[in-house]
Design a protein around this motif. Structure first.
Motif, PDB file in Angstrom:
ATOM      1  N   ARG A 125      30.251 -12.869  -5.195  1.00 50.47           N
ATOM      2  CA  ARG A 125      28.886 -12.639  -4.748  1.00 50.47           C
ATOM      3  C   ARG A 125      28.173 -13.971  -4.539  1.00 50.47           C
ATOM      4  O   ARG A 125      28.242 -14.861  -5.380  1.00 50.47           O
ATOM      5  N   ALA A 126      27.518 -14.110  -3.424  1.00 54.41           N
ATOM      6  CA  ALA A 126      26.793 -15.339  -3.112  1.00 54.41           C
ATOM      7  C   ALA A 126      25.332 -15.014  -2.869  1.00 54.41           C
ATOM      8  O   ALA A 126      24.970 -13.873  -2.554  1.00 54.41           O
ATOM      9  N   ALA A 127      24.504 -15.991  -3.020  1.00 51.38           N
ATOM     10  CA  ALA A 127      23.083 -15.819  -2.739  1.00 51.38           C
ATOM     11  C   ALA A 127      22.865 -15.677  -1.241  1.00 51.38           C
ATOM     12  O   ALA A 127      23.729 -16.054  -0.441  1.00 51.38           O
ATOM     13  N   PRO A 128      21.736 -15.124  -0.808  1.00 51.30           N
ATOM     14  CA  PRO A 128      21.437 -15.052   0.626  1.00 51.30           C
ATOM     15  C   PRO A 128      21.545 -16.420   1.267  1.00 51.30           C
ATOM     16  O   PRO A 128      21.278 -17.449   0.638  1.00 51.30           O
ATOM     17  N   ALA A 129      21.943 -16.433   2.536  1.00 56.67           N
ATOM     18  CA  ALA A 129      22.204 -17.695   3.227  1.00 56.67           C
ATOM     19  C   ALA A 129      20.995 -18.610   3.234  1.00 56.67           C
ATOM     20  O   ALA A 129      21.130 -19.838   3.263  1.00 56.67           O
ATOM     21  N   SER A 130      19.799 -18.047   3.203  1.00 54.74           N
ATOM     22  CA  SER A 130      18.599 -18.869   3.287  1.00 54.74           C
ATOM     23  C   SER A 130      18.129 -19.386   1.933  1.00 54.74           C
ATOM     24  O   SER A 130      17.227 -20.210   1.852  1.00 54.74           O
ATOM     25  N   GLU A 131      18.728 -18.909   0.843  1.00 51.30           N
ATOM     26  CA  GLU A 131      18.257 -19.296  -0.484  1.00 51.30           C
ATOM     27  C   GLU A 131      18.811 -20.662  -0.877  1.00 51.30           C
ATOM     28  O   GLU A 131      20.018 -20.866  -0.927  1.00 51.30           O
TER      29      GLU A 131
ATOM     30  N   LEU B 270      28.743 -31.274  -5.499  1.00 51.13           N
ATOM     31  CA  LEU B 270      28.116 -30.021  -5.083  1.00 51.13           C
ATOM     32  C   LEU B 270      27.910 -29.168  -6.326  1.00 51.13           C
ATOM     33  O   LEU B 270      28.863 -28.900  -7.060  1.00 51.13           O
ATOM     34  N   TYR B 271      26.683 -28.795  -6.578  1.00 46.33           N
ATOM     35  CA  TYR B 271      26.335 -28.055  -7.786  1.00 46.33           C
ATOM     36  C   TYR B 271      25.639 -26.758  -7.398  1.00 46.33           C
ATOM     37  O   TYR B 271      24.700 -26.774  -6.590  1.00 46.33           O
ATOM     38  N   LEU B 272      26.082 -25.657  -7.948  1.00 43.35           N
ATOM     39  CA  LEU B 272      25.451 -24.369  -7.645  1.00 43.35           C
ATOM     40  C   LEU B 272      24.270 -24.174  -8.589  1.00 43.35           C
ATOM     41  O   LEU B 272      24.355 -23.505  -9.621  1.00 43.35           O
ATOM     42  N   GLY B 273      23.179 -24.791  -8.238  1.00 47.84           N
ATOM     43  CA  GLY B 273      21.982 -24.762  -9.054  1.00 47.84           C
ATOM     44  C   GLY B 273      20.973 -25.729  -8.476  1.00 47.84           C
ATOM     45  O   GLY B 273      21.091 -26.148  -7.321  1.00 47.84           O
ATOM     46  N   ASN B 274      19.983 -26.114  -9.272  1.00 47.57           N
ATOM     47  CA  ASN B 274      18.947 -27.002  -8.734  1.00 47.57           C
ATOM     48  C   ASN B 274      19.225 -28.461  -9.059  1.00 47.57           C
ATOM     49  O   ASN B 274      20.081 -28.790  -9.879  1.00 47.57           O
ATOM     50  N   CYS B 275      18.476 -29.340  -8.405  1.00 42.10           N
ATOM     51  CA  CYS B 275      18.708 -30.773  -8.546  1.00 42.10           C
ATOM     52  C   CYS B 275      18.406 -31.278  -9.951  1.00 42.10           C
ATOM     53  O   CYS B 275      19.071 -32.188 -10.446  1.00 42.10           O
ATOM     54  N   SER B 276      17.406 -30.719 -10.584  1.00 41.92           N
ATOM     55  CA  SER B 276      17.026 -31.200 -11.912  1.00 41.92           C
ATOM     56  C   SER B 276      18.190 -31.092 -12.884  1.00 41.92           C
ATOM     57  O   SER B 276      18.469 -32.012 -13.664  1.00 41.92           O
TER      58      SER B 276
ATOM     59  N   SER C 239      20.825 -24.432   1.249  1.00 44.06           N
ATOM     60  CA  SER C 239      21.582 -23.180   1.157  1.00 44.06           C
ATOM     61  C   SER C 239      23.069 -23.487   1.284  1.00 44.06           C
ATOM     62  O   SER C 239      23.465 -24.578   1.719  1.00 44.06           O
ATOM     63  N   TRP C 240      23.875 -22.512   0.925  1.00 45.18           N
ATOM     64  CA  TRP C 240      25.329 -22.697   1.037  1.00 45.18           C
ATOM     65  C   TRP C 240      25.730 -22.933   2.492  1.00 45.18           C
ATOM     66  O   TRP C 240      26.570 -23.774   2.792  1.00 45.18           O
TER      67      TRP C 240
END
Length: 320
Positions: free
Chosen positions: A29-35, A97-103, A127-128
């Motif tokens: 499952r992936a997040a929406p393309a725009s997220e 590449l990290y699946l999360g935020n920059c912080s 986005s991905w």
């Protein structure tokens, strides 16, 4: 979360398996393309002294961090970059590449690799889909419509190139790294791209998929050499000499290689009676696929016993 490391030296297709449909794909499952849930970080402004300390430290990157929702991307290639004027390592480039935020990713990397001096400015959330476009098109994906980039059929490398690969199962010694850092490149431009393994990849059994390089692998190496020349230009020897040097330092019996970094030096199929022989294919095939090569050849026999779909390194049918 373990960044990919790429370092360059400066100086003067994919290995298809023909029609072998023997694997299935598990979708996640992936997040929406725009997220914007993907954070891409890059740090490359390192001195030679820092490079010599940070690359071996990268090798011992915390295993727990590798499993922290991350996927390492391939490091960028040398196109459109100025060539360095001297021999040996002139630049190290760390990408993550990290699946999360920059912080979160900046905090992790500042803790694990403080030499990089990573800041929030080195990281960008996207986005991905945007990240996938960045892999192929670099910064152009920030300013050019994706459709325009995809419809551009111009070859971007514009140079002659050759690559080889290895898998590393034990950390290299300090002496080995020093020799690598000072390896001369002659008239060519060389890169070593170190892509971390382990984490989730290491928890999958070697025979669960055709890709066998799982538990016990620290990282793989892509050796990439590029040069400019005409039809009479001799292929520079940097890549072959450093590949020979690395032999005792990497995986053995067999010396493994990555199938997508196609390397015809490992061997090519011999065709007898219109069919590639299994014995000739096994020479290179077991280096790509380990013990899974025989299973792939059995599948090939069931779907294409006549070897209609073949090339120099396509899986041959196991006929007996």
């Amino acid at each position: 979360m373990h960044p990919t490391c790429c370092f360059r030296t400066g100086g003067g297709a994919d290995a298809t398996t023909g029609s072998t449909p023997g694997t299935s794909t598990r979708l996640v499952r992936a997040a929406p393309a725009s997220e914007p849930e993907t954070a891409r970080c890059s740090s490359s402004t390192l001195s030679k002294k820092t490079t010599r300390s940070s690359v071996p430290r990268w090798e011992g990157f915390d295993e727990d961090a590798r499993t922290d929702r991350s996927t390492p991307p391939p490091a960028d290639d040398a196109k459109d970059k100025p060539r360095a004027p001297d021999l040996g390592v002139t630049k190290a480039n760390f990408q993550s590449l990290y699946l999360g935020n920059c912080s979160a990713v900046v905090a992790t990397l500042r803790d694990q690799l403080p030499e990089l001096n990573l800041t929030r400015a080195d990281c960008r959330e996207m986005s991905w889909v945007q990240y996938v476009a960045y892999i192929y098109f670099g910064d152009a994906s920030n300013s050019t419509p994706l459709e325009t980039l995809l419809l551009n059929r111009t070859m971007t490398l514009g140079r002659f190139y050759k690559n080889k690969s290895d898998y590393v199962t034990e950390a290299l010694t300090k002496d080995a790294w020093e020799k690598i850092f000072t390896w001369p490149s002659g008239a060519a431009e060389g890169q070593l791209v170190l892509e971390p393994q382990g984490g989730r990849m290491g928890s999958i059994a070697a025979d669960d998929t055709p890709f066998p390089h799982r538990a016990g692998v620290l990282y793989n190496i892509q050796y990439l050499e590029s040069w400019v020349g005409g039809n009479n230009t001799t292929t520079p020897s940097w890549i072959n000499t450093i590949y020979d040097f690395m032999e005792p330092l990497v995986s053995k019996n067999p010396r493994a290689a990555y199938a997508n970094y196609r390397d015809l030096d490992l061997g090519v199929n011999q065709v007898v009676g219109g069919v590639s022989t299994y014995e000739s294919g096994k020479v290179w095939g077991e280096r790509y696929f380990g013990g899974n090569f025989q299973r792939l050849a059995m599948i090939k026999r069931n779907v294409d016993a006549g070897d209609y779909f073949r090339n120099e390194q396509s899986v041959p049918p196991l006929l007996s």
